[in-house]
Design a protein around this motif. Structure first.
Motif, PDB file in Angstrom:
ATOM      1  N   VAL A   1       0.847  -1.184   0.000  1.00 41.53           N
ATOM      2  CA  VAL A   1       0.000   0.000   0.000  1.00 41.53           C
ATOM      3  C   VAL A   1       0.889   1.242   0.000  1.00 41.53           C
ATOM      4  CG1 VAL A   1      -1.756   1.293   1.266  1.00 41.53           C
ATOM      5  CG2 VAL A   1      -1.853  -1.200   1.199  1.00 41.53           C
ATOM      6  N   ASP A   2       0.637   2.157  -0.926  1.00 41.18           N
ATOM      7  CA  ASP A   2       1.437   3.362  -1.082  1.00 41.18           C
ATOM      8  C   ASP A   2       0.901   4.441  -0.152  1.00 41.18           C
ATOM      9  OD1 ASP A   2       3.127   5.319  -1.868  1.00 41.18           O
ATOM     10  OD2 ASP A   2       2.289   5.591  -3.881  1.00 41.18           O
ATOM     11  N   LEU A   3       1.705   4.792   0.876  1.00 48.10           N
ATOM     12  CA  LEU A   3       1.274   5.802   1.834  1.00 48.10           C
ATOM     13  C   LEU A   3       1.361   7.206   1.267  1.00 48.10           C
ATOM     14  CD1 LEU A   3       2.916   4.446   5.118  1.00 48.10           C
ATOM     15  CD2 LEU A   3       0.587   4.133   4.313  1.00 48.10           C
ATOM     16  N   SER A   4       2.083   7.400   0.181  1.00 51.93           N
ATOM     17  CA  SER A   4       2.184   8.732  -0.410  1.00 51.93           C
ATOM     18  C   SER A   4       0.871   9.186  -1.032  1.00 51.93           C
ATOM     19  CB  SER A   4       3.287   8.756  -1.470  1.00 51.93           C
ATOM     20  OG  SER A   4       2.985   7.855  -2.533  1.00 51.93           O
ATOM     21  N   GLU A   5      -0.089   8.265  -1.159  1.00 50.58           N
ATOM     22  CA  GLU A   5      -1.375   8.634  -1.735  1.00 50.58           C
ATOM     23  C   GLU A   5      -2.244   9.422  -0.755  1.00 50.58           C
ATOM     24  OE1 GLU A   5      -3.214   5.088  -3.014  1.00 50.58           O
ATOM     25  OE2 GLU A   5      -1.770   4.644  -4.585  1.00 50.58           O
ATOM     26  N   VAL A   6      -1.842   9.484   0.519  1.00 48.90           N
ATOM     27  CA  VAL A   6      -2.625  10.181   1.533  1.00 48.90           C
ATOM     28  C   VAL A   6      -1.811  11.372   2.041  1.00 48.90           C
ATOM     29  CG1 VAL A   6      -3.972   9.926   3.649  1.00 48.90           C
ATOM     30  CG2 VAL A   6      -3.596   7.945   2.178  1.00 48.90           C
ATOM     31  N   PRO A   7      -1.782  12.477   1.319  1.00 45.71           N
ATOM     32  CA  PRO A   7      -1.039  13.660   1.785  1.00 45.71           C
ATOM     33  C   PRO A   7      -1.803  14.359   2.906  1.00 45.71           C
ATOM     34  CG  PRO A   7      -2.166  14.168  -0.250  1.00 45.71           C
ATOM     35  CD  PRO A   7      -2.425  12.706   0.014  1.00 45.71           C
ATOM     36  N   ARG A   8      -1.100  15.084   3.709  1.00 47.66           N
ATOM     37  CA  ARG A   8      -1.710  15.835   4.806  1.00 47.66           C
ATOM     38  C   ARG A   8      -1.679  17.324   4.498  1.00 47.66           C
ATOM     39  NH1 ARG A   8      -2.329  13.330   9.990  1.00 47.66           N
ATOM     40  NH2 ARG A   8      -1.599  11.179  10.021  1.00 47.66           N
ATOM     41  N   LEU A   9      -2.716  18.018   4.957  1.00 45.22           N
ATOM     42  CA  LEU A   9      -2.796  19.466   4.815  1.00 45.22           C
ATOM     43  C   LEU A   9      -2.483  20.108   6.154  1.00 45.22           C
ATOM     44  CD1 LEU A   9      -6.139  19.747   2.798  1.00 45.22           C
ATOM     45  CD2 LEU A   9      -3.821  19.693   1.886  1.00 45.22           C
ATOM     46  N   SER A  10      -1.594  21.060   6.172  1.00 47.84           N
ATOM     47  CA  SER A  10      -1.273  21.764   7.410  1.00 47.84           C
ATOM     48  C   SER A  10      -2.427  22.689   7.790  1.00 47.84           C
ATOM     49  CB  SER A  10       0.012  22.574   7.241  1.00 47.84           C
ATOM     50  OG  SER A  10       0.262  23.350   8.398  1.00 47.84           O
ATOM     51  N   SER A  11      -2.778  22.702   9.060  1.00 45.98           N
ATOM     52  CA  SER A  11      -3.849  23.570   9.555  1.00 45.98           C
ATOM     53  C   SER A  11      -3.386  25.000   9.778  1.00 45.98           C
ATOM     54  CB  SER A  11      -4.415  23.009  10.859  1.00 45.98           C
ATOM     55  OG  SER A  11      -3.432  23.050  11.878  1.00 45.98           O
ATOM     56  N   THR A  12      -2.110  25.281   9.502  1.00 45.47           N
ATOM     57  CA  THR A  12      -1.444  26.573   9.707  1.00 45.47           C
ATOM     58  C   THR A  12      -1.132  26.829  11.174  1.00 45.47           C
ATOM     59  OG1 THR A  12      -3.413  27.977   9.951  1.00 45.47           O
ATOM     60  CG2 THR A  12      -2.658  27.516   7.700  1.00 45.47           C
ATOM     61  N   PHE A  13      -1.528  25.927  12.086  1.00 49.56           N
ATOM     62  CA  PHE A  13      -1.169  25.985  13.496  1.00 49.56           C
ATOM     63  C   PHE A  13      -0.319  24.755  13.819  1.00 49.56           C
ATOM     64  CE2 PHE A  13      -4.964  28.721  13.869  1.00 49.56           C
ATOM     65  CZ  PHE A  13      -4.419  29.768  14.598  1.00 49.56           C
ATOM     66  N   ALA A  14       0.916  24.965  14.282  1.00 56.60           N
ATOM     67  CA  ALA A  14       1.791  23.834  14.605  1.00 56.60           C
ATOM     68  C   ALA A  14       1.221  23.010  15.755  1.00 56.60           C
ATOM     69  CB  ALA A  14       3.191  24.332  14.949  1.00 56.60           C
ATOM     70  N   GLU A  15       0.602  23.668  16.743  1.00 64.12           N
ATOM     71  CA  GLU A  15       0.029  22.938  17.878  1.00 64.12           C
ATOM     72  C   GLU A  15      -1.195  22.135  17.439  1.00 64.12           C
ATOM     73  OE1 GLU A  15       1.144  22.991  21.362  1.00 64.12           O
ATOM     74  OE2 GLU A  15       2.876  23.517  20.159  1.00 64.12           O
TER      75      GLU A  15
ATOM     76  N   GLY B   1      -1.772  14.763  14.601  1.00 63.02           N
ATOM     77  CA  GLY B   1      -0.841  13.725  14.178  1.00 63.02           C
ATOM     78  C   GLY B   1      -0.037  14.103  12.960  1.00 63.02           C
ATOM     79  N   GLY B   2       0.025  15.399  12.629  1.00 62.50           N
ATOM     80  CA  GLY B   2       0.808  15.841  11.489  1.00 62.50           C
ATOM     81  C   GLY B   2       0.041  16.692  10.498  1.00 62.50           C
ATOM     82  N   GLY B   3      -1.248  16.861  10.683  1.00 63.83           N
ATOM     83  CA  GLY B   3      -2.048  17.677   9.774  1.00 63.83           C
ATOM     84  C   GLY B   3      -3.384  17.034   9.454  1.00 63.83           C
ATOM     85  N   LEU B   4      -4.147  17.690   8.601  1.00 64.47           N
ATOM     86  CA  LEU B   4      -5.472  17.222   8.201  1.00 64.47           C
ATOM     87  C   LEU B   4      -5.352  16.197   7.083  1.00 64.47           C
ATOM     88  CD1 LEU B   4      -7.135  20.735   8.112  1.00 64.47           C
ATOM     89  CD2 LEU B   4      -7.561  18.991   9.845  1.00 64.47           C
ATOM     90  N   VAL B   5      -6.082  15.098   7.203  1.00 63.69           N
ATOM     91  CA  VAL B   5      -6.064  14.025   6.210  1.00 63.69           C
ATOM     92  C   VAL B   5      -7.299  14.156   5.324  1.00 63.69           C
ATOM     93  CG1 VAL B   5      -6.067  11.529   5.853  1.00 63.69           C
ATOM     94  CG2 VAL B   5      -4.805  12.507   7.773  1.00 63.69           C
ATOM     95  N   PRO B   6      -7.144  14.211   4.001  1.00 67.08           N
ATOM     96  CA  PRO B   6      -8.310  14.277   3.110  1.00 67.08           C
ATOM     97  C   PRO B   6      -9.240  13.077   3.318  1.00 67.08           C
ATOM     98  CG  PRO B   6      -6.301  14.792   1.903  1.00 67.08           C
ATOM     99  CD  PRO B   6      -5.872  14.315   3.255  1.00 67.08           C
ATOM    100  N   GLY B   7     -10.533  13.357   3.362  1.00 69.47           N
ATOM    101  CA  GLY B   7     -11.515  12.307   3.582  1.00 69.47           C
ATOM    102  C   GLY B   7     -11.749  11.970   5.031  1.00 69.47           C
ATOM    103  N   SER B   8     -11.161  12.720   5.965  1.00 70.29           N
ATOM    104  CA  SER B   8     -11.313  12.437   7.392  1.00 70.29           C
ATOM    105  C   SER B   8     -12.378  13.337   8.003  1.00 70.29           C
ATOM    106  CB  SER B   8      -9.986  12.631   8.120  1.00 70.29           C
ATOM    107  OG  SER B   8      -9.574  13.985   8.056  1.00 70.29           O
ATOM    108  N   ALA B   9     -12.950  12.878   9.095  1.00 73.93           N
ATOM    109  CA  ALA B   9     -13.941  13.641   9.851  1.00 73.93           C
ATOM    110  C   ALA B   9     -13.378  13.910  11.235  1.00 73.93           C
ATOM    111  CB  ALA B   9     -15.264  12.879   9.942  1.00 73.93           C
TER     112      ALA B   9
END
Length: 457
Positions: free
Chosen positions: A69-83, A89-97
């Motif tokens: 399974v290729d993990l690069s297919e699930v990129p994360r989006l930064s929320s612009t807040f490091a905290e 866990g590293g940012g927003l995941v597309p398709g997550s609630a």
């Protein structure tokens, strides 16, 4: 005309029953069953269920080795807040609630408005408000001084309308403020009810999964601090975050309670300012703002929150009680554990506190959930009982067992290094946590019994 059907759903665990009963058989809770009106079956319901089943089947139509399974297919989006990213866990995941809960005034809408406004500069964002008008949101955005260009707004409470607009706009991030105000036309109950919250969240989550949209939901909490609504709501989402902090506190802590894409119990710290929430880069320095004159009953402990150590001050105050039952008050700690530690102190330390009112407070409004605070709590209690101040450069951590032994805790090396960074020169720790390489200028005292710790004070 078809007869309206109803079911009874437990608000604690989500279990369903055909008739009302006083106790839930699944979670053993009393008086938690509420009636839910079930919508009659529509002619196209079977076709819709078949389509949804086809969609679910398309997700796993062929068997794949997990190693391929290729993990690069699930990129994360930064929320612009490091905290915020840390807790996620590293940012927003597309398709997550993601469900963000908190008391009224904690800053849920403020945090999400700041995040959405910054994300809208590079991504398609749709902010749906069901509790405020568009002018109220615009006034708050002006006060927070956030960029408003590019942020799409919608004031709506109908889930059908929200989904239709989302289909047309195709946002990358969808914010719902709040899930308790949303309603479906087919569900015969008021907004905020068990059935409405469950079905509305299910419809929005289904859309997020199908379109790879990041879904951010705002949720209310009860007076006990738990998320309002059915327990099944927490099972449907991917991450549950809780924003804590009273209205009189300057700081807010964002804690992860459930996260399918990162560690739980991660902690993010924010400061509430005139222009909204600002992340705190070094929380230990904030919580260590101590007075120049050291008072009895004050001690710094090193706790572990998520993936980092945190230095916080614990204060104890003992006063002779005029009541038959002395009071045991703990703010930021478990009151039941405090009573247990006082019994251990009497049995294995020889110090009696049965005639004393014991008040305990963790400075800064932080809630300490782990057992590494046991040793620091007892040392602070003894300091207040004997009216003897502890050195300012002293820190302590360790778990105390019922037989008086001092048990080791995880990540002892990292805790000691963090204390040394902030200028502390002496530490009382479990003997098993004494590192092989002690930081320069740091004296580490390893103890095995409570009596050894009291002597090392």
């Amino acid at each position: 005309m078809a007869k309206a059907k109803s079911a009874f759903v437990c608000t604690e665990c989500g279990a369903e029953y055909r008739k009302w009963q006083g106790q839930c058989s699944s979670c053993q809770a009393w008086n938690t069953l509420s009636e839910v009106r079930l919508a009659p079956a529509r002619p196209g319901a079977a076709a819709g269920a078949t389509a949804r089943a086809g969609y679910a089947g398309s997700l796993s139509r062929e068997v794949v080795d997990l190693a391929h399974v290729d993990l690069s297919e699930v990129p994360r989006l930064s929320s612009t807040f490091a905290e915020f990213d840390r807790v996620l866990g590293g940012g927003l995941v597309p398709g997550s609630a993601v469900l963000l809960g908190g008391h009224p005034g904690a800053g849920k809408s403020t945090l999400l408005l700041q995040t959405a406004a910054k994300l809208a500069q590079a991504h398609r964002v749709l902010y749906v408000t069901g509790e405020e008008s568009l002018s109220q949101v615009a006034m708050r955005a002006h006060r927070l001084q956030v960029p408003v260009t590019g942020l799409k707004m919608l004031a709506e409470t109908s889930v059908e309308t929200v989904l239709a607009v989302a289909e047309r706009e195709s946002p990358e991030i969808l914010v719902i403020d709040s899930i308790q105000t949303m309603h479906l036309e087919d569900v015969a109950s008021a907004p905020g009810g068990v059935a409405q919250v469950r079905e509305s969240a299910a419809a929005l989550t289904r859309f997020a999964k199908q379109s790879d949209t990041v879904l951010l939901l705002v949720g209310h909490v009860t007076k006990d601090g738990t998320l309002a609504g059915p327990k099944v709501l927490e099972h449907m989402i991917d991450a549950s975050l809780l924003l804590e902090g009273g209205a009189d506190s300057r700081f807010r802590t964002l804690r992860g309670q459930k996260n399918r894409f990162g560690a739980v119990n991660e902690l993010g710290v924010f400061a509430m300012l005139d222009h909204g929430l600002k992340e705190v880069k070094n929380p230990s320095a904030i919580f260590l703002s101590r007075s120049e004159e050291q008072a009895p009953g004050s001690l710094v402990m090193v706790v572990w929150e998520g993936t980092r150590p945190l230095l916080v001050e614990v204060q104890a105050l003992l006063d002779e009680s005029a009541l038959g039952n002395p009071r045991r008050v703990a703010v930021g700690l478990d009151a039941n554990r405090l009573a247990m530690l006082l019994a251990v102190l009497h049995r294995h330390g020889g110090l009696f506190t049965g005639d004393q009112d014991v008040f305990l407070n963790v400075v800064g409004g932080v809630k300490v959930l782990e057992t590494s605070a046991d040793l620091a709590v007892l040392l602070a209690v003894v300091s207040s009982l004997q009216s003897r101040s502890l050195p300012r450069e002293l820190v302590a951590f360790g778990e105390v067992g019922l037989s008086g032994e001092i048990r080791p805790v995880p990540s002892g090396q990292e805790r000691i290094v963090e204390a040394a960074k902030h200028g502390f020169t002496r530490a009382i720790v479990p003997r098993a946590n004494v590192p092989k390489r002690i930081p320069e200028g740091m004296e580490v005292v390893g103890v095995e019994k409570l009596a050894d710790a009291l002597e090392a004070m």
